[in-house]
Motif scaffolding. Structure first.
Motif, short mmCIF file in Angstrom:
data_model
loop_
_atom_site.label_atom_id
_atom_site.label_comp_id
_atom_site.label_asym_id
_atom_site.label_seq_id
_atom_site.Cartn_x
_atom_site.Cartn_y
_atom_site.Cartn_z
N GLN A 47 42.43 60.50 38.04
CA GLN A 47 42.30 61.57 39.02
C GLN A 47 43.50 61.67 39.96
O GLN A 47 43.75 62.71 40.56
CB GLN A 47 41.02 61.38 39.86
CG GLN A 47 39.74 61.36 39.06
CD GLN A 47 39.65 62.46 38.02
OE1 GLN A 47 39.91 63.62 38.31
NE2 GLN A 47 39.31 62.08 36.80
N ALA A 48 44.27 60.57 40.05
CA ALA A 48 45.46 60.59 40.91
C ALA A 48 46.48 61.62 40.45
O ALA A 48 47.31 62.07 41.22
CB ALA A 48 46.10 59.20 40.94
N ARG A 54 41.40 66.82 48.66
CA ARG A 54 42.02 65.56 49.08
C ARG A 54 41.26 64.88 50.21
O ARG A 54 41.77 64.69 51.31
CB ARG A 54 43.48 65.79 49.48
CG ARG A 54 44.38 66.09 48.29
CD ARG A 54 44.85 64.83 47.61
NE ARG A 54 45.38 65.09 46.27
CZ ARG A 54 45.94 64.17 45.50
NH1 ARG A 54 46.04 62.93 45.91
NH2 ARG A 54 46.39 64.48 44.30
N CYS A 56 37.70 61.82 50.58
CA CYS A 56 37.01 60.79 49.81
C CYS A 56 35.97 61.36 48.87
O CYS A 56 35.87 60.95 47.70
CB CYS A 56 36.39 59.77 50.77
SG CYS A 56 35.12 60.43 51.87
N TYR A 59 37.50 63.31 45.84
CA TYR A 59 38.01 62.38 44.82
C TYR A 59 36.87 61.88 43.93
O TYR A 59 36.96 61.91 42.70
CB TYR A 59 38.71 61.23 45.52
CG TYR A 59 39.19 60.12 44.62
CD1 TYR A 59 40.06 60.37 43.56
CD2 TYR A 59 38.80 58.80 44.84
CE1 TYR A 59 40.51 59.35 42.75
CE2 TYR A 59 39.25 57.77 44.05
CZ TYR A 59 40.11 58.04 43.00
OH TYR A 59 40.55 57.01 42.20
N LYS A 146 38.64 52.02 44.94
CA LYS A 146 39.58 53.11 45.17
C LYS A 146 38.89 54.20 45.98
O LYS A 146 37.71 54.49 45.76
CB LYS A 146 40.09 53.68 43.84
CG LYS A 146 41.10 52.78 43.15
CD LYS A 146 41.77 53.48 41.97
CE LYS A 146 42.84 52.59 41.37
NZ LYS A 146 43.98 52.38 42.28
N HIS A 147 39.66 54.79 46.89
CA HIS A 147 39.13 55.87 47.71
C HIS A 147 40.30 56.67 48.27
O HIS A 147 41.46 56.29 48.11
CB HIS A 147 38.27 55.31 48.85
CG HIS A 147 39.00 54.45 49.83
ND1 HIS A 147 38.79 54.51 51.19
CD2 HIS A 147 39.96 53.50 49.67
CE1 HIS A 147 39.55 53.64 51.82
NE2 HIS A 147 40.28 53.01 50.91
N VAL A 148 39.96 57.80 48.86
CA VAL A 148 40.99 58.61 49.52
C VAL A 148 40.81 58.46 51.03
O VAL A 148 39.72 58.64 51.56
CB VAL A 148 40.88 60.10 49.12
CG1 VAL A 148 41.74 60.97 50.05
CG2 VAL A 148 41.33 60.29 47.68
N ILE A 153 45.26 58.35 47.84
CA ILE A 153 44.42 57.42 47.07
C ILE A 153 44.94 56.01 47.31
O ILE A 153 46.13 55.75 47.15
CB ILE A 153 44.46 57.73 45.57
CG1 ILE A 153 43.93 59.13 45.30
CG2 ILE A 153 43.64 56.70 44.79
CD1 ILE A 153 44.13 59.58 43.86
#
Length: 202
Positions: A47-48, A54, A56, A59, A146-148, A153
């Protein structure tokens, strides 16, 4: 909606693995734990390189969408009007499992509350304000997810067995995900702000 999503994820996952191995697609329950972890983690990383909202929840919605889960359609069908994290929580609660104390798996979702003052009232009362996806679990119980955050990210860490520690033996085990601000009593680390795990795998 949950039944449709379940059928779709079997199809998508079968196609993904068939393209990797040139074998006939398998059903989700035929994959080993390692294969399930691989496809969920691969989607989180891929997804990056794609367009998504943009933040959390944008994503995580992109990850779930790539695996056949239509969170947006679900919220429209049921008339759920709340923030993006809470929408995903509602979807997982109806289509999967929400838990706190069971053993976590790679690919599970991780929900946080009170990561910022959503309603700007200066109180610790902001439920389901942040979300990430588990990508690694170490032997000592430290979870990488992983999170935004701030539109980027990134990978952060949480260890619920050592909730008061930011670092242990020279490595971070509980990341800071909220600024202390003027009130030093506010919780700031992942363990302090953790609320639930969620699973959409059998």
């Amino acid at each position: 909606m949950a039944v449709k999503a379940s059928l779709t994820i079997l199809t998508v996952l079968g196609i993904l693995f068939a393209s990797q191995s040139h074998a006939m697609p398998k059903y989700w329950d035929e994959y080993s734990d390692m294969e399930r972890e691989e496809v969920l983690t691969r989607s989180a990383i891929e997804q990056a390189h794609k367009d998504f909202r943009r933040d959390c929840s944008g994503y995580v919605q992109a990850i779930l969408s790539s695996l056949g889960h239509d969170v947006v359609g679900f919220t429209r069908e049921y008339g759920i009007r709340t923030n993006g994290v809470a929408q995903i929580f509602e979807y997982v609660e109806r289509s999967g499992t929400i838990y706190k104390n069971e053993l976590q798996k790679i690919g599970d979702l991780i929900f946080f509350s009170n990561t910022y003052d959503v309603n700007r009232d200066g109180q610790i009362n902001d439920k389901l304000s942040h979300i990430g996806i588990v990508t690694k679990i170490d032997e000592d119980g430290t979870i990488s997810f992983k999170h935004v955050i701030h539109r980027e990210i990134k990978t952060d860490y949480i260890n619920l067995s050592k909730p008061t520690l930011h670092s242990y033996k020279g490595r971070i085990i509980n990341s800071y995900i909220r600024r202390a601000g003027k009130n030093s009593a506010y919780p700031t680390t992942t363990s302090q702000l953790f609320d639930f795990f969620g699973s959409l795998t059998p």
